[in-house]
Motif scaffolding. Structure first.
Motif, mmCIF file in Angstrom:
data_model
loop_
_atom_site.group_PDB
_atom_site.id
_atom_site.type_symbol
_atom_site.label_atom_id
_atom_site.label_comp_id
_atom_site.label_asym_id
_atom_site.label_seq_id
_atom_site.Cartn_x
_atom_site.Cartn_y
_atom_site.Cartn_z
ATOM 1 N N LEU A 109 2.921 -4.605 -0.129
ATOM 2 C CA LEU A 109 3.850 -3.690 0.519
ATOM 3 C C LEU A 109 3.839 -2.327 -0.161
ATOM 4 C CD1 LEU A 109 6.150 -3.376 2.649
ATOM 5 C CD2 LEU A 109 7.746 -4.026 0.829
ATOM 6 N N SER A 113 2.730 1.392 1.241
ATOM 7 C CA SER A 113 3.822 2.372 1.331
ATOM 8 C C SER A 113 3.553 3.633 0.528
ATOM 9 C CB SER A 113 5.138 1.750 0.853
ATOM 10 O OG SER A 113 5.491 0.632 1.626
ATOM 11 N N GLU A 128 8.351 1.794 3.993
ATOM 12 C CA GLU A 128 8.331 0.339 3.873
ATOM 13 C C GLU A 128 8.475 -0.339 5.234
ATOM 14 O OE1 GLU A 128 11.091 -0.995 0.913
ATOM 15 O OE2 GLU A 128 9.824 -0.279 -0.750
ATOM 16 N N SER A 131 5.106 -0.120 6.715
ATOM 17 C CA SER A 131 4.204 -1.021 6.001
ATOM 18 C C SER A 131 4.399 -2.467 6.431
ATOM 19 C CB SER A 131 4.426 -0.896 4.484
ATOM 20 O OG SER A 131 4.134 0.411 4.046
ATOM 21 N N GLU A 132 5.643 -2.877 6.575
ATOM 22 C CA GLU A 132 5.919 -4.243 7.020
ATOM 23 C C GLU A 132 5.330 -4.490 8.407
ATOM 24 O OE1 GLU A 132 10.004 -5.355 6.753
ATOM 25 O OE2 GLU A 132 10.212 -4.705 4.666
ATOM 26 N N MET A 144 3.371 -9.999 1.792
ATOM 27 C CA MET A 144 3.566 -8.583 1.484
ATOM 28 C C MET A 144 4.112 -8.333 0.087
ATOM 29 S SD MET A 144 6.839 -7.535 3.881
ATOM 30 C CE MET A 144 5.981 -8.016 5.388
#
Length: 257
Positions: A109, A113, A128, A131-132, A144
């Motif tokens: 993660l 990010s 974030e 990114s998720e 992650m």
């Protein structure tokens, strides 16, 4: 699916030449890539494939030629280019390397990010969340919070793909993305890349995966000794190549004598 509104290409490289010392590696390569098109670049070792794709992201500076992105002149070897222009290009043209180049002390993660915060000035919350979303897209939702050492080679490369996508590039370059991965793990990476191509991402992939090129690429470019010897529709050019050098190359990879 490829498009080319008003004749503007997503990426256009013209007369790209590159020398190291007195040895010229690329001898004037031309390539126009439509928006949403996937080009597979193949050829024997030492043919200049990786050098060419690194030139497109200015990791190597061509000695001659021009590079346009979406109709905008980004690089002209006849003119001095600033570090600011190089950074601007790399926002628009992403790169996925043979090696994963992940930060060992950061989770998946955090790896995805960090670049968003540094390059796009996104907040931690925004980066974030993006990114998720991307890690879920590449099948790593449940991994992650793991560090690279806890992930397989295929998983690390998928993190690297997510990291490149996170910067919202107009084009992504892949430099032999499965070469450092165990054979049984490479299929998961190729699957993600096929989905990206089918989803309309403009991509150029240096690869030895001939079946992948047939299935996932719109066109194939064959390089040998720094020259483009053949370019054409993937299925056609790889199934019944008319260029004799390309025919020998494809037959060698297929185990045909």
């Amino acid at each position: 699916m490829t498009t080319n509104p008003e004749g503007i290409f997503a990426l256009s490289a013209q007369q790209i030449r590159k020398s190291f010392g007195s040895k010229e590696i690329l001898h004037g390569i031309n390539l126009d890539v439509k928006k949403g098109e996937h080009i597979a670049i193949i050829g024997p070792s030492g043919s200049g494939k990786s050098t060419f794709i690194r030139c497109l992201n200015l990791l190597e500076s061509p000695n001659h030629g021009t590079i346009d992105v979406c109709g905008e002149r980004i690089f002209d070897a006849a003119e001095k280019i600033s570090a600011k222009s190089v950074r601007a290009l790399r926002k628009r043209v992403g790169m996925v390397f043979q090696s994963f180049n992940l930060f060992a002390t950061h989770t998946a993660l955090e790896n995805v990010s960090l670049a968003q915060r540094l390059v796009l000035d996104r907040s931690r919350t925004e980066s974030e969340a993006r990114s998720e979303e991307l890690l879920e897209r590449v099948g790593l939702k449940n991994h992650m919070h793991k560090h690279p050492s806890q992930l397989s080679g295929g998983q690390q490369q998928r993190v690297a793909i997510a990291r490149s996508l996170a910067l919202d590039p107009e084009v992504i370059l892949f430099d032999e993305p499965t070469s450092a991965i165990d054979p049984e793990m490479r299929l998961e990476v190729l699957s993600v890349m096929k989905e990206l191509a089918q989803g309309g991402m403009t991509m150029l992939t240096v690869t030895h995966e001939i079946e992948f090129a047939k299935e996932a690429a719109d066109r194939v470019m064959f390089l040998s000794d720094g020259e483009s010897l053949a370019t054409g529709p993937a299925a056609e050019i790889l199934t019944d190549p008319t260029n004799e050098r390309l025919r020998r190359f494809v037959n060698a990879l297929s185990g045909v004598i």
